[in-house]
Design a protein around this motif. Structure first.
Motif, PDB file in Angstrom:
ATOM      1  N   UNK A  76       1.713  -3.510   1.508  1.00  0.00           N
ATOM      2  CA  UNK A  76       3.076  -4.045   1.572  1.00  0.00           C
ATOM      3  C   UNK A  76       3.564  -4.442   0.186  1.00  0.00           C
ATOM      4  N   UNK A  77       2.698  -5.098  -0.574  1.00  0.00           N
ATOM      5  CA  UNK A  77       3.072  -5.526  -1.918  1.00  0.00           C
ATOM      6  C   UNK A  77       3.328  -4.318  -2.822  1.00  0.00           C
ATOM      7  N   UNK A  78       2.472  -3.307  -2.730  1.00  0.00           N
ATOM      8  CA  UNK A  78       2.651  -2.094  -3.542  1.00  0.00           C
ATOM      9  C   UNK A  78       3.971  -1.411  -3.182  1.00  0.00           C
ATOM     10  N   UNK A  79       4.262  -1.309  -1.893  1.00  0.00           N
ATOM     11  CA  UNK A  79       5.523  -0.690  -1.451  1.00  0.00           C
ATOM     12  C   UNK A  79       6.714  -1.478  -1.976  1.00  0.00           C
ATOM     13  N   UNK A  80       6.615  -2.791  -1.961  1.00  0.00           N
ATOM     14  CA  UNK A  80       7.708  -3.638  -2.468  1.00  0.00           C
ATOM     15  C   UNK A  80       7.923  -3.389  -3.960  1.00  0.00           C
ATOM     16  N   UNK A  81       6.838  -3.395  -4.730  1.00  0.00           N
ATOM     17  CA  UNK A  81       6.969  -3.199  -6.177  1.00  0.00           C
ATOM     18  C   UNK A  81       7.516  -1.820  -6.499  1.00  0.00           C
ATOM     19  N   UNK A  88       6.041  -0.566 -12.774  1.00  0.00           N
ATOM     20  CA  UNK A  88       5.721   0.860 -12.795  1.00  0.00           C
ATOM     21  C   UNK A  88       4.275   1.029 -12.309  1.00  0.00           C
ATOM     22  N   UNK A  89       3.805   2.254 -12.244  1.00  0.00           N
ATOM     23  CA  UNK A  89       2.467   2.520 -11.711  1.00  0.00           C
ATOM     24  C   UNK A  89       1.395   1.770 -12.492  1.00  0.00           C
ATOM     25  N   UNK A  91       1.741  -1.017 -14.171  1.00  0.00           N
ATOM     26  CA  UNK A  91       1.868  -2.440 -13.851  1.00  0.00           C
ATOM     27  C   UNK A  91       1.268  -2.780 -12.497  1.00  0.00           C
ATOM     28  N   UNK A  92       1.479  -1.895 -11.530  1.00  0.00           N
ATOM     29  CA  UNK A  92       0.915  -2.106 -10.189  1.00  0.00           C
ATOM     30  C   UNK A  92      -0.605  -2.097 -10.247  1.00  0.00           C
ATOM     31  N   UNK A  93      -1.162  -1.122 -10.965  1.00  0.00           N
ATOM     32  CA  UNK A  93      -2.627  -1.034 -11.082  1.00  0.00           C
ATOM     33  C   UNK A  93      -3.179  -2.287 -11.758  1.00  0.00           C
ATOM     34  N   UNK A  94      -2.519  -2.741 -12.827  1.00  0.00           N
ATOM     35  CA  UNK A  94      -2.976  -3.947 -13.522  1.00  0.00           C
ATOM     36  C   UNK A  94      -2.908  -5.171 -12.612  1.00  0.00           C
ATOM     37  N   UNK A  95      -1.817  -5.266 -11.860  1.00  0.00           N
ATOM     38  CA  UNK A  95      -1.645  -6.418 -10.962  1.00  0.00           C
ATOM     39  C   UNK A  95      -2.732  -6.418  -9.879  1.00  0.00           C
ATOM     40  N   UNK A  96      -3.006  -5.270  -9.309  1.00  0.00           N
ATOM     41  CA  UNK A  96      -4.025  -5.172  -8.251  1.00  0.00           C
ATOM     42  C   UNK A  96      -5.410  -5.481  -8.822  1.00  0.00           C
ATOM     43  N   UNK A  97      -5.694  -4.945 -10.006  1.00  0.00           N
ATOM     44  CA  UNK A  97      -6.998  -5.189 -10.629  1.00  0.00           C
ATOM     45  C   UNK A  97      -7.205  -6.675 -10.892  1.00  0.00           C
ATOM     46  N   UNK A  98      -6.188  -7.336 -11.443  1.00  0.00           N
ATOM     47  CA  UNK A  98      -6.332  -8.769 -11.722  1.00  0.00           C
ATOM     48  C   UNK A  98      -6.389  -9.574 -10.426  1.00  0.00           C
ATOM     49  N   UNK A  99      -5.663  -9.139  -9.403  1.00  0.00           N
ATOM     50  CA  UNK A  99      -5.695  -9.843  -8.111  1.00  0.00           C
ATOM     51  C   UNK A  99      -7.051  -9.694  -7.441  1.00  0.00           C
ATOM     52  N   UNK A 100      -7.664  -8.504  -7.569  1.00  0.00           N
ATOM     53  CA  UNK A 100      -8.991  -8.301  -6.987  1.00  0.00           C
ATOM     54  C   UNK A 100     -10.011  -9.232  -7.636  1.00  0.00           C
TER      55      UNK A 100
END
Length: 114
Positions: A76-81, A88-89, A91-100
């Motif tokens: 849901x968060x990825x779809x929103x972003x 951008x892609x 930024x999404x990867x960085x955000x997910x990596x840091x969130x993990x």
């Protein structure tokens, strides 16, 4: 399972209305002439007897319960972003990596901001 509330089960006129609203929002999000608050929520077809305080309490209750039940997912968060153009892609990867690493992708809900 068959979900009576799914988009596919709405009347065609409602589907078209929602599609136009989504298209208009997407157009405005891309335009530098419009500022759309990222916390904006569009609610339609409210009962006439519902006042502002009752509505705010409904929103707080709904969001709190949804977060407790885990109804917002990483997808849901990825779809929103992606749809909002917020990230951008990369930024999404960085955000997910840091969130993990930190264990939290979904920001905390602040009831006072409602």
């Amino acid at each position: 399972t068959h979900d009576p509330n799914s988009f596919e089960n709405l009347p065609e006129s409602d589907q078209l209305k929602r599609g136009r609203a989504h298209q208009e929002k997407s157009t405005k999000l891309r335009s530098p002439l419009f500022f759309i608050n990222p916390y904006r929520l569009s609610v339609r077809n409210l009962a006439k007897h519902l006042d502002e305080n009752e509505f705010k309490q409904l929103v707080v209750t709904g969001v709190t319960n949804g977060l407790k039940r885990g109804l917002v997912t990483k997808d849901d968060m990825i779809a929103h972003w992606r749809s909002s153009g917020e990230l951008d892609t990369r930024g999404i990867i960085e955000k997910i990596t840091s969130a993990d690493k930190s264990g939290g992708l979904i920001p905390p809900f602040d009831e006072k901001r409602v």
